[in-house]
Write a protein that holds these residues in place. Sequence first.
Motif, PDB file in Angstrom:
ATOM      1  N   LEU B  10       0.866  -1.163   0.000  1.00  0.00           N
ATOM      2  CA  LEU B  10       0.000   0.000   0.000  1.00  0.00           C
ATOM      3  C   LEU B  10       0.902   1.212   0.000  1.00  0.00           C
ATOM      4  O   LEU B  10       1.818   1.308   0.804  1.00  0.00           O
ATOM      5  CB  LEU B  10      -0.841  -0.023   1.272  1.00  0.00           C
ATOM      6  N   ALA B  11       0.662   2.140  -0.887  1.00  0.00           N
ATOM      7  CA  ALA B  11       1.466   3.356  -0.893  1.00  0.00           C
ATOM      8  C   ALA B  11       1.156   4.130   0.378  1.00  0.00           C
ATOM      9  O   ALA B  11       0.019   4.129   0.834  1.00  0.00           O
ATOM     10  CB  ALA B  11       1.117   4.191  -2.111  1.00  0.00           C
ATOM     11  N   GLN B  26      -3.581   4.284 -13.017  1.00  0.00           N
ATOM     12  CA  GLN B  26      -4.329   4.084 -11.787  1.00  0.00           C
ATOM     13  C   GLN B  26      -4.688   2.621 -11.625  1.00  0.00           C
ATOM     14  O   GLN B  26      -5.352   2.050 -12.472  1.00  0.00           O
ATOM     15  CB  GLN B  26      -5.610   4.940 -11.825  1.00  0.00           C
ATOM     16  N   VAL B  28      -6.510  -0.278  -9.377  1.00  0.00           N
ATOM     17  CA  VAL B  28      -7.535  -0.462  -8.359  1.00  0.00           C
ATOM     18  C   VAL B  28      -7.282  -1.799  -7.689  1.00  0.00           C
ATOM     19  O   VAL B  28      -6.914  -2.765  -8.339  1.00  0.00           O
ATOM     20  CB  VAL B  28      -8.925  -0.409  -9.037  1.00  0.00           C
ATOM     21  N   VAL B  46      -0.364   0.230  -4.956  1.00  0.00           N
ATOM     22  CA  VAL B  46      -1.743   0.635  -5.242  1.00  0.00           C
ATOM     23  C   VAL B  46      -2.014   1.931  -4.479  1.00  0.00           C
ATOM     24  O   VAL B  46      -1.970   1.954  -3.259  1.00  0.00           O
ATOM     25  CB  VAL B  46      -2.740  -0.448  -4.792  1.00  0.00           C
ATOM     26  N   PHE B  47      -2.280   3.012  -5.214  1.00  0.00           N
ATOM     27  CA  PHE B  47      -2.710   4.256  -4.591  1.00  0.00           C
ATOM     28  C   PHE B  47      -4.236   4.229  -4.604  1.00  0.00           C
ATOM     29  O   PHE B  47      -4.833   3.674  -5.495  1.00  0.00           O
ATOM     30  CB  PHE B  47      -2.208   5.454  -5.398  1.00  0.00           C
ATOM     31  N   ARG B  48      -4.865   4.757  -3.575  1.00  0.00           N
ATOM     32  CA  ARG B  48      -6.343   4.762  -3.507  1.00  0.00           C
ATOM     33  C   ARG B  48      -6.903   3.348  -3.504  1.00  0.00           C
ATOM     34  O   ARG B  48      -7.459   2.862  -4.475  1.00  0.00           O
ATOM     35  CB  ARG B  48      -6.959   5.512  -4.707  1.00  0.00           C
ATOM     36  N   THR B  49      -6.749   2.662  -2.350  1.00  0.00           N
ATOM     37  CA  THR B  49      -7.261   1.280  -2.279  1.00  0.00           C
ATOM     38  C   THR B  49      -8.760   1.238  -2.449  1.00  0.00           C
ATOM     39  O   THR B  49      -9.488   2.137  -2.062  1.00  0.00           O
ATOM     40  CB  THR B  49      -7.023   0.646  -0.914  1.00  0.00           C
ATOM     41  N   ASN B  50      -9.197   0.085  -2.929  1.00  0.00           N
ATOM     42  CA  ASN B  50     -10.607  -0.193  -3.107  1.00  0.00           C
ATOM     43  C   ASN B  50     -11.144  -1.098  -2.012  1.00  0.00           C
ATOM     44  O   ASN B  50     -12.295  -1.493  -2.035  1.00  0.00           O
ATOM     45  CB  ASN B  50     -10.779  -0.923  -4.442  1.00  0.00           C
ATOM     46  N   PHE B  51     -10.285  -1.465  -1.038  1.00  0.00           N
ATOM     47  CA  PHE B  51     -10.678  -2.401   0.007  1.00  0.00           C
ATOM     48  C   PHE B  51     -11.366  -1.661   1.137  1.00  0.00           C
ATOM     49  O   PHE B  51     -10.855  -0.660   1.618  1.00  0.00           O
ATOM     50  CB  PHE B  51      -9.457  -3.117   0.585  1.00  0.00           C
ATOM     51  N   PHE B  52     -12.534  -2.172   1.582  1.00  0.00           N
ATOM     52  CA  PHE B  52     -13.235  -1.587   2.732  1.00  0.00           C
ATOM     53  C   PHE B  52     -13.432  -2.675   3.757  1.00  0.00           C
ATOM     54  O   PHE B  52     -13.917  -3.746   3.425  1.00  0.00           O
ATOM     55  CB  PHE B  52     -14.590  -1.015   2.292  1.00  0.00           C
ATOM     56  N   TYR B  83      -2.504  -2.271   5.461  1.00  0.00           N
ATOM     57  CA  TYR B  83      -3.672  -1.385   5.547  1.00  0.00           C
ATOM     58  C   TYR B  83      -3.768  -0.774   6.940  1.00  0.00           C
ATOM     59  O   TYR B  83      -3.826   0.453   7.112  1.00  0.00           O
ATOM     60  CB  TYR B  83      -4.908  -2.241   5.239  1.00  0.00           C
TER      61      TYR B  83
END
Lengths: 230, 181
Positions: B10-11, B26, B28, B46-52, B83
Amino acid sequence: MAAASFGVLCRKALTGLKVSRSLISPQALASTGLLHTTLSRKGLEEFFDDPKNWGEEKVKSGASWTCQQLRNKSNEDLHKLWYVLLKERNMLLTLEQEAKRQKLPMPSPERLEKVIDSMDALDKVVQEREDALRLLQTGQEKARPGAWRRDIFGRIIWHKFKQWPIPWYLNKRYNRKRFFAMPYVERFVRLRLEKQARIEARKKSLEKKKEKFLQKKFPHLSEAQKSSLV
Amino acid sequence: MSDRMHACALAPAPRGPALAPPAVPQLVARGNRYPLYQLGNPQLRVFRTNFFIQLVRPGTAQPEDTVQFRIPMEMTRVDLRNYLERIYNVPVAAVRTRVQHGSNRKRDYRNARVKKPDYKVAYVQLAHGQTFTFPDLFPEKEQSPDGSPGDEDIQDKLLEEQQRRQSRDPRRGGVPDWFGL
């Protein structure tokens, strides 16, 4: 403020003396209203809302970010906003799950929808910027390379390329795929075309029928529509 | 070590004036096939993770330093460690994951099977001897003093107005209204 200074003292004491639990008395921390014994003040607490909002029926929140508002922001700001929204979304998801567990209504569930809309809008804006940059720099319309090919069923499809460590002529799995159609498939292509033509003809005739019916029922309105300047 | 090599890093979350690189395509995290990795390639970021992820209350009693999360199926334990450490500044000692099968046994009105989605559960043990207990997010709050007097006042006023309308003219001396001219 007292809690923060106490926390700082604890951190310094712990890193200096390497004593695990004797210095922090759980009772002292419990009296300050903290959840857990931790060094980082803002660790797992960010998964939960402000403690004042616990047990409330409604929590006020603003509108979601629109695309136009986000387009006015720089890349740095969008990057930071993404993480702010991510943390908020995690918090709301946590709250939703806990509400389901306790069989109680979640306070203000519209917040989650707003956050999801904002994040989608942000993603859309970033994709727009990315597309524009790629078009200017390389002239490529799509990020992932592909080609128009005829598949084994005679259909023309956009085949998206996959990344492989070996060239295509050494790739057994890729070579088993056939991007050509044998002559006996032409008949089915014709049948498919006929099917599509019939569907479109049905739609057109239905439109004409409706138009005719309306014309018959409201003859005075058609001329009014034609003559109106709006 | 090989696990850490292959998971995507993770950046770091921006601290201060960080420049988001404009020319990097980009990427995802979720719903995407990661680019192919070959020996010598730079670490995938990965910039702007999609993981919640969601923090959940444990069903069975867990040790005090264990926190339970529900994470997307595509997320690994290394991803979760990065994360939590970088976005939430939570020091993580160990992460264990398992996949929970969502039931497919229930049937609806036309006997079609109804699937509850599968999800991945992660058990995170906090470092430095930290503890965590899941808080009570729905404490019973007594009725706040601001709300009720206002409501009661309005209700009282309405009742008074209704009674005034219904009461007869005092000059008639208690005689009903249907007498008269």
